[in-house]
Design a protein around this motif. Structure first.
Motif, PDB file in Angstrom:
ATOM      1  N   GLY A 241      51.267  27.879  51.303  1.00  0.00           N
ATOM      2  CA  GLY A 241      50.641  27.172  50.745  1.00  0.00           C
ATOM      3  C   GLY A 241      51.139  25.829  50.973  1.00  0.00           C
ATOM      4  O   GLY A 241      50.452  24.789  51.535  1.00  0.00           O
ATOM      5  N   LEU A 242      52.590  25.643  50.895  1.00  0.00           N
ATOM      6  CA  LEU A 242      52.993  24.318  51.418  1.00  0.00           C
ATOM      7  C   LEU A 242      53.042  23.932  52.826  1.00  0.00           C
ATOM      8  O   LEU A 242      52.447  22.887  53.219  1.00  0.00           O
ATOM      9  N   LEU A 243      53.038  24.941  53.713  1.00  0.00           N
ATOM     10  CA  LEU A 243      52.836  24.708  55.108  1.00  0.00           C
ATOM     11  C   LEU A 243      51.347  24.332  55.359  1.00  0.00           C
ATOM     12  O   LEU A 243      51.065  23.582  56.127  1.00  0.00           O
ATOM     13  N   GLU A 244      50.486  24.966  54.635  1.00  0.00           N
ATOM     14  CA  GLU A 244      49.037  24.693  54.779  1.00  0.00           C
ATOM     15  C   GLU A 244      48.816  23.156  54.409  1.00  0.00           C
ATOM     16  O   GLU A 244      48.177  22.484  54.998  1.00  0.00           O
ATOM     17  N   LEU A 245      49.578  22.806  53.406  1.00  0.00           N
ATOM     18  CA  LEU A 245      49.398  21.465  53.027  1.00  0.00           C
ATOM     19  C   LEU A 245      49.735  20.451  53.915  1.00  0.00           C
ATOM     20  O   LEU A 245      49.250  19.418  54.468  1.00  0.00           O
ATOM     21  N   VAL A 246      50.876  20.856  54.581  1.00  0.00           N
ATOM     22  CA  VAL A 246      51.760  19.991  55.640  1.00  0.00           C
ATOM     23  C   VAL A 246      50.851  20.073  56.849  1.00  0.00           C
ATOM     24  O   VAL A 246      50.793  18.967  57.267  1.00  0.00           O
ATOM     25  N   SER A 247      50.042  20.903  57.079  1.00  0.00           N
ATOM     26  CA  SER A 247      49.476  21.039  58.349  1.00  0.00           C
ATOM     27  C   SER A 247      48.017  20.231  58.419  1.00  0.00           C
ATOM     28  O   SER A 247      47.532  20.052  59.268  1.00  0.00           O
ATOM     29  N   ARG A 248      47.652  19.895  57.277  1.00  0.00           N
ATOM     30  CA  ARG A 248      46.272  19.307  57.136  1.00  0.00           C
ATOM     31  C   ARG A 248      46.282  17.934  57.909  1.00  0.00           C
ATOM     32  O   ARG A 248      47.084  17.169  57.982  1.00  0.00           O
ATOM     33  N   GLY A 249      45.074  17.729  58.589  1.00  0.00           N
ATOM     34  CA  GLY A 249      44.888  16.762  59.506  1.00  0.00           C
ATOM     35  C   GLY A 249      45.679  16.486  60.984  1.00  0.00           C
ATOM     36  O   GLY A 249      45.601  15.919  61.596  1.00  0.00           O
ATOM     37  N   ALA A 250      46.319  17.624  61.113  1.00  0.00           N
ATOM     38  CA  ALA A 250      47.073  17.678  62.465  1.00  0.00           C
ATOM     39  C   ALA A 250      46.345  18.566  63.328  1.00  0.00           C
ATOM     40  O   ALA A 250      45.516  19.544  63.083  1.00  0.00           O
ATOM     41  N   ARG A 251      46.501  18.377  64.727  1.00  0.00           N
ATOM     42  CA  ARG A 251      45.902  19.168  65.989  1.00  0.00           C
ATOM     43  C   ARG A 251      46.813  20.140  66.069  1.00  0.00           C
ATOM     44  O   ARG A 251      47.912  20.051  65.877  1.00  0.00           O
ATOM     45  N   PRO A 252      46.143  20.959  66.914  1.00  0.00           N
ATOM     46  CA  PRO A 252      47.053  21.973  67.483  1.00  0.00           C
ATOM     47  C   PRO A 252      47.890  21.641  68.427  1.00  0.00           C
ATOM     48  O   PRO A 252      47.734  20.851  69.068  1.00  0.00           O
ATOM     49  N   ALA A 253      49.251  22.203  68.203  1.00  0.00           N
ATOM     50  CA  ALA A 253      50.067  21.911  69.315  1.00  0.00           C
ATOM     51  C   ALA A 253      49.921  22.809  70.545  1.00  0.00           C
ATOM     52  O   ALA A 253      49.229  23.878  70.607  1.00  0.00           O
ATOM     53  N   THR A 254      50.537  22.061  71.772  1.00  0.00           N
ATOM     54  CA  THR A 254      50.589  22.933  72.857  1.00  0.00           C
ATOM     55  C   THR A 254      51.647  23.783  73.027  1.00  0.00           C
ATOM     56  O   THR A 254      52.690  23.581  72.207  1.00  0.00           O
ATOM     57  N   SER A 255      51.825  24.715  73.697  1.00  0.00           N
ATOM     58  CA  SER A 255      53.020  25.695  74.052  1.00  0.00           C
ATOM     59  C   SER A 255      54.078  25.057  74.456  1.00  0.00           C
ATOM     60  O   SER A 255      55.178  25.247  73.811  1.00  0.00           O
TER      61      SER A 255
END
Length: 138
Positions: free
Chosen positions: A44-58
């Motif tokens: 849940g915390l990692l999902e919260l932190v990831s909000r609004g972020a774009r996918p990272a490249t390799s």
């Protein structure tokens, strides 16, 4: 049966810029605190932190992973949970996030945590493909 314990190859101290080392150390410190959370709370915390972020490249995920391994011997060794959380957080500092996953393998039993991009594990051994994903953040 014993498992070989070896450290991952670490980048030279000067290979990681000073500001990136500072950010990587902060991500590792946060990861060491977050590892104490219950699995559902951690997700849940990692999902919260990831909000609004774009996918990272390799390449971005691999660069973050290498920086984390360069600043932490524990993350370079058997600290896969801390390494994966710190890599995720370090990527997030630049506005992007990889996928974060945990999984298990039954024969022989092993548990592992890693980051992936497009479903492909970043910087991991090929055997990670045999793990059944038990939890993840996209």
């Amino acid at each position: 049966m014993s498992l070989p314990v070896t450290l991952e190859p670490r980048a030279a101290r000067d290979a990681v810029p000073r500001t990136r080392r500072f950010a990587a150390r902060a991500a590792v410190a946060a990861a060491f605190q977050l590892r104490r959370c219950r699995p559902q709370r951690l997700r849940g915390l990692l999902e919260l932190v990831s909000r609004g972020a774009r996918p990272a490249t390799s390449a971005e995920a691999m660069e973050a992973r290498e920086a984390v391994v360069a600043v932490s011997v524990h993350c370079a060794g058997q600290g896969c949970l801390e390494r994966s959380i710190a890599t995720f957080l370090l990527c997030r500092l630049s506005g992007r996030v990889p996928e974060w996953r945990t999984g298990v393998r039954l024969e022989p039993f092993r548990a592992h945590a890693w980051v992936a991009v497009g479903g492909v594990p970043v910087g991991e051994h090929e055997e990670v493909a045999t793990y059944a994903v038990t939890m993840g953040v996209r």
